[in-house]
Design a protein around this motif. Structure first.
Motif, PDB file in Angstrom:
ATOM      1  N   PRO A  45       0.830  -1.209   0.000  1.00  0.00           N
ATOM      2  CA  PRO A  45       0.000   0.000   0.000  1.00  0.00           C
ATOM      3  C   PRO A  45       0.865   1.260   0.000  1.00  0.00           C
ATOM      4  CG  PRO A  45      -0.770  -1.569   1.641  1.00  0.00           C
ATOM      5  CD  PRO A  45       0.544  -2.078   1.133  1.00  0.00           C
ATOM      6  N   ALA A  46       0.417   2.266  -0.701  1.00  0.00           N
ATOM      7  CA  ALA A  46       1.185   3.508  -0.844  1.00  0.00           C
ATOM      8  C   ALA A  46       1.588   4.102   0.501  1.00  0.00           C
ATOM      9  CB  ALA A  46       0.386   4.524  -1.655  1.00  0.00           C
ATOM     10  N   ASN A  47       0.736   3.976   1.518  1.00  0.00           N
ATOM     11  CA  ASN A  47       1.061   4.566   2.817  1.00  0.00           C
ATOM     12  C   ASN A  47       2.146   3.770   3.566  1.00  0.00           C
ATOM     13  OD1 ASN A  47      -0.675   2.390   3.319  1.00  0.00           O
ATOM     14  ND2 ASN A  47      -1.578   3.378   5.122  1.00  0.00           N
ATOM     15  N   GLU A  48       2.429   2.526   3.127  1.00  0.00           N
ATOM     16  CA  GLU A  48       3.480   1.729   3.763  1.00  0.00           C
ATOM     17  C   GLU A  48       4.827   1.841   3.053  1.00  0.00           C
ATOM     18  OE1 GLU A  48       2.407  -2.354   4.406  1.00  0.00           O
ATOM     19  OE2 GLU A  48       0.402  -1.804   5.104  1.00  0.00           O
ATOM     20  N   THR A  49       4.809   2.324   1.810  1.00  0.00           N
ATOM     21  CA  THR A  49       6.031   2.387   1.017  1.00  0.00           C
ATOM     22  C   THR A  49       7.138   3.196   1.680  1.00  0.00           C
ATOM     23  OG1 THR A  49       4.749   2.073  -1.004  1.00  0.00           O
ATOM     24  CG2 THR A  49       6.965   2.961  -1.261  1.00  0.00           C
ATOM     25  N   PRO A  50       6.868   4.405   2.187  1.00  0.00           N
ATOM     26  CA  PRO A  50       7.962   5.178   2.789  1.00  0.00           C
ATOM     27  C   PRO A  50       8.647   4.468   3.963  1.00  0.00           C
ATOM     28  CG  PRO A  50       6.087   6.609   2.377  1.00  0.00           C
ATOM     29  CD  PRO A  50       5.626   5.201   2.139  1.00  0.00           C
ATOM     30  N   SER A  51       7.877   3.825   4.824  1.00  0.00           N
ATOM     31  CA  SER A  51       8.499   3.159   5.967  1.00  0.00           C
ATOM     32  C   SER A  51       9.292   1.929   5.526  1.00  0.00           C
ATOM     33  CB  SER A  51       7.467   2.777   7.034  1.00  0.00           C
ATOM     34  OG  SER A  51       6.543   1.853   6.518  1.00  0.00           O
ATOM     35  N   LEU A  52       8.798   1.212   4.523  1.00  0.00           N
ATOM     36  CA  LEU A  52       9.554   0.075   3.983  1.00  0.00           C
ATOM     37  C   LEU A  52      10.855   0.549   3.346  1.00  0.00           C
ATOM     38  CD1 LEU A  52       6.914  -2.292   2.322  1.00  0.00           C
ATOM     39  CD2 LEU A  52       8.402  -2.808   4.250  1.00  0.00           C
ATOM     40  N   CYS A  61      16.608  -6.556   5.156  1.00  0.00           N
ATOM     41  CA  CYS A  61      16.551  -7.348   3.914  1.00  0.00           C
ATOM     42  C   CYS A  61      15.127  -7.687   3.514  1.00  0.00           C
ATOM     43  CB  CYS A  61      17.343  -8.634   4.084  1.00  0.00           C
ATOM     44  SG  CYS A  61      19.065  -8.342   4.441  1.00  0.00           S
ATOM     45  N   ASN A  62      14.290  -8.011   4.478  1.00  0.00           N
ATOM     46  CA  ASN A  62      12.906  -8.366   4.159  1.00  0.00           C
ATOM     47  C   ASN A  62      12.157  -7.196   3.542  1.00  0.00           C
ATOM     48  OD1 ASN A  62      13.063 -11.038   4.930  1.00  0.00           O
ATOM     49  ND2 ASN A  62      12.480 -10.606   7.036  1.00  0.00           N
ATOM     50  N   SER A  63      12.401  -5.992   4.038  1.00  0.00           N
ATOM     51  CA  SER A  63      11.746  -4.814   3.467  1.00  0.00           C
ATOM     52  C   SER A  63      12.218  -4.576   2.034  1.00  0.00           C
ATOM     53  CB  SER A  63      12.025  -3.576   4.315  1.00  0.00           C
ATOM     54  OG  SER A  63      11.418  -3.699   5.577  1.00  0.00           O
ATOM     55  N   ALA A  64      13.517  -4.704   1.810  1.00  0.00           N
ATOM     56  CA  ALA A  64      14.060  -4.510   0.464  1.00  0.00           C
ATOM     57  C   ALA A  64      13.508  -5.571  -0.486  1.00  0.00           C
ATOM     58  CB  ALA A  64      15.588  -4.560   0.500  1.00  0.00           C
ATOM     59  N   TYR A  65      13.440  -6.807  -0.011  1.00  0.00           N
ATOM     60  CA  TYR A  65      12.911  -7.896  -0.828  1.00  0.00           C
ATOM     61  C   TYR A  65      11.437  -7.657  -1.164  1.00  0.00           C
ATOM     62  CZ  TYR A  65      11.512 -12.630  -2.171  1.00  0.00           C
ATOM     63  OH  TYR A  65      11.004 -13.716  -2.839  1.00  0.00           O
ATOM     64  N   LYS A  66      10.670  -7.243  -0.185  1.00  0.00           N
ATOM     65  CA  LYS A  66       9.243  -6.998  -0.409  1.00  0.00           C
ATOM     66  C   LYS A  66       9.038  -5.865  -1.421  1.00  0.00           C
ATOM     67  CE  LYS A  66       4.828  -6.544   1.858  1.00  0.00           C
ATOM     68  NZ  LYS A  66       4.081  -6.649   3.089  1.00  0.00           N
ATOM     69  N   GLY A  68      11.155  -5.033  -3.764  1.00  0.00           N
ATOM     70  CA  GLY A  68      11.561  -5.580  -5.051  1.00  0.00           C
ATOM     71  C   GLY A  68      10.459  -6.416  -5.673  1.00  0.00           C
ATOM     72  N   MET A  69       9.847  -7.284  -4.871  1.00  0.00           N
ATOM     73  CA  MET A  69       8.764  -8.131  -5.379  1.00  0.00           C
ATOM     74  C   MET A  69       7.563  -7.284  -5.802  1.00  0.00           C
ATOM     75  SD  MET A  69      10.012 -11.131  -5.467  1.00  0.00           S
ATOM     76  CE  MET A  69       8.733 -12.365  -5.550  1.00  0.00           C
ATOM     77  N   HIS A  70       7.268  -6.260  -5.025  1.00  0.00           N
ATOM     78  CA  HIS A  70       6.158  -5.361  -5.373  1.00  0.00           C
ATOM     79  C   HIS A  70       6.405  -4.715  -6.739  1.00  0.00           C
ATOM     80  CE1 HIS A  70       3.072  -2.276  -5.102  1.00  0.00           C
ATOM     81  NE2 HIS A  70       4.008  -1.400  -5.418  1.00  0.00           N
ATOM     82  N   HIS A  71       7.603  -4.182  -6.921  1.00  0.00           N
ATOM     83  CA  HIS A  71       7.888  -3.499  -8.189  1.00  0.00           C
ATOM     84  C   HIS A  71       7.987  -4.479  -9.352  1.00  0.00           C
ATOM     85  CE1 HIS A  71       8.088   0.532  -6.722  1.00  0.00           C
ATOM     86  NE2 HIS A  71       8.923   0.184  -5.777  1.00  0.00           N
ATOM     87  N   PHE A  72       8.453  -5.690  -9.084  1.00  0.00           N
ATOM     88  CA  PHE A  72       8.587  -6.660 -10.168  1.00  0.00           C
ATOM     89  C   PHE A  72       7.234  -7.202 -10.614  1.00  0.00           C
ATOM     90  CE2 PHE A  72       9.721 -10.457 -12.436  1.00  0.00           C
ATOM     91  CZ  PHE A  72      10.864 -10.078 -13.103  1.00  0.00           C
ATOM     92  N   PHE A  73       6.378  -7.545  -9.657  1.00  0.00           N
ATOM     93  CA  PHE A  73       5.124  -8.208 -10.002  1.00  0.00           C
ATOM     94  C   PHE A  73       3.896  -7.302 -10.001  1.00  0.00           C
ATOM     95  CE2 PHE A  73       7.576 -11.959  -8.700  1.00  0.00           C
ATOM     96  CZ  PHE A  73       7.405 -12.729  -9.830  1.00  0.00           C
ATOM     97  N   VAL A  74       3.922  -6.210  -9.268  1.00  0.00           N
ATOM     98  CA  VAL A  74       2.726  -5.376  -9.147  1.00  0.00           C
ATOM     99  C   VAL A  74       2.848  -4.101  -9.979  1.00  0.00           C
ATOM    100  CG1 VAL A  74       1.171  -4.181  -7.550  1.00  0.00           C
ATOM    101  CG2 VAL A  74       2.262  -6.328  -6.863  1.00  0.00           C
ATOM    102  N   SER A  75       3.855  -3.288  -9.696  1.00  0.00           N
ATOM    103  CA  SER A  75       3.987  -2.028 -10.434  1.00  0.00           C
ATOM    104  C   SER A  75       4.691  -2.218 -11.777  1.00  0.00           C
ATOM    105  CB  SER A  75       4.745  -0.991  -9.600  1.00  0.00           C
ATOM    106  OG  SER A  75       6.122  -1.320  -9.532  1.00  0.00           O
ATOM    107  N   LEU A  76       5.348  -3.358 -11.964  1.00  0.00           N
ATOM    108  CA  LEU A  76       6.072  -3.685 -13.196  1.00  0.00           C
ATOM    109  C   LEU A  76       7.171  -2.677 -13.517  1.00  0.00           C
ATOM    110  CD1 LEU A  76       3.068  -4.873 -15.406  1.00  0.00           C
ATOM    111  CD2 LEU A  76       4.502  -6.218 -13.854  1.00  0.00           C
TER     112      LEU A  76
END
Length: 144
Positions: A45-52, A61-66, A68-76
């Motif tokens: 969610p957009a409101n969680e992006t800054p804290s991640l 690492c988990n935040s960076a991975y999440k 990465g996965m968001h941009h790869f599969f969701v935002s493309l």
């Protein structure tokens, strides 16, 4: 030209071999390939992006991975995915290194990332030689 479908296949391959090896406590909460293929748990969610982003830049690492996965599969946004996977891959876990390899395989200019992919496979070999062999075989196959 980017090869997102081929790389998606790479992630499915990794899921078949890599995800079962990850201890639940080290994984990003709630994520699975089922989430990627259906109801995505990689949506940030957009409101969680800054804290991640802050957490990832501070070495989570988990935040960076999440991210990465968001941009790869969701935002493309593959360049953003690669950026976050590079941060995640600095940590000593195989999953992030494999994700970065998959993202790098989408690069238009494969000669510019070949050395980086080879180095990542070498790092994986130090952690889990069997997974490194599977990853190396899949990379070889995807380059044909």
């Amino acid at each position: 030209m980017r090869k997102p479908l081929l790389v998606f296949g790479f992630f499915v391959f990794l899921g078949a071999y890599a995800l079962p090896y990850e201890p639940r406590s080290k994984g990003v909460k709630g994520e699975s390939l089922k989430g990627v293929m259906g109801e995505s748990s990689f949506v940030v969610p957009a409101n969680e992006t800054p804290s991640l982003q802050v957490s990832a830049k501070n070495g989570d690492c988990n935040s960076a991975y999440k991210l990465g996965m968001h941009h790869f599969f969701v935002s493309l946004q593959y360049n953003e995915a690669t950026r976050w996977f590079r941060l995640a891959a600095k940590c000593p876990d195989v999953r992030s290194k494999e994700a970065l390899i998959a993202a790098l395989l989408t690069e238009k200019n494969q000669t510019s990332v070949t050395t980086e992919i080879d180095n990542l496979i070498s790092e994986i070999k130090k952690i889990d030689p069997e997974r490194a062999k599977k990853t190396e075989d899949n990379v070889r196959h995807s380059r044909k």
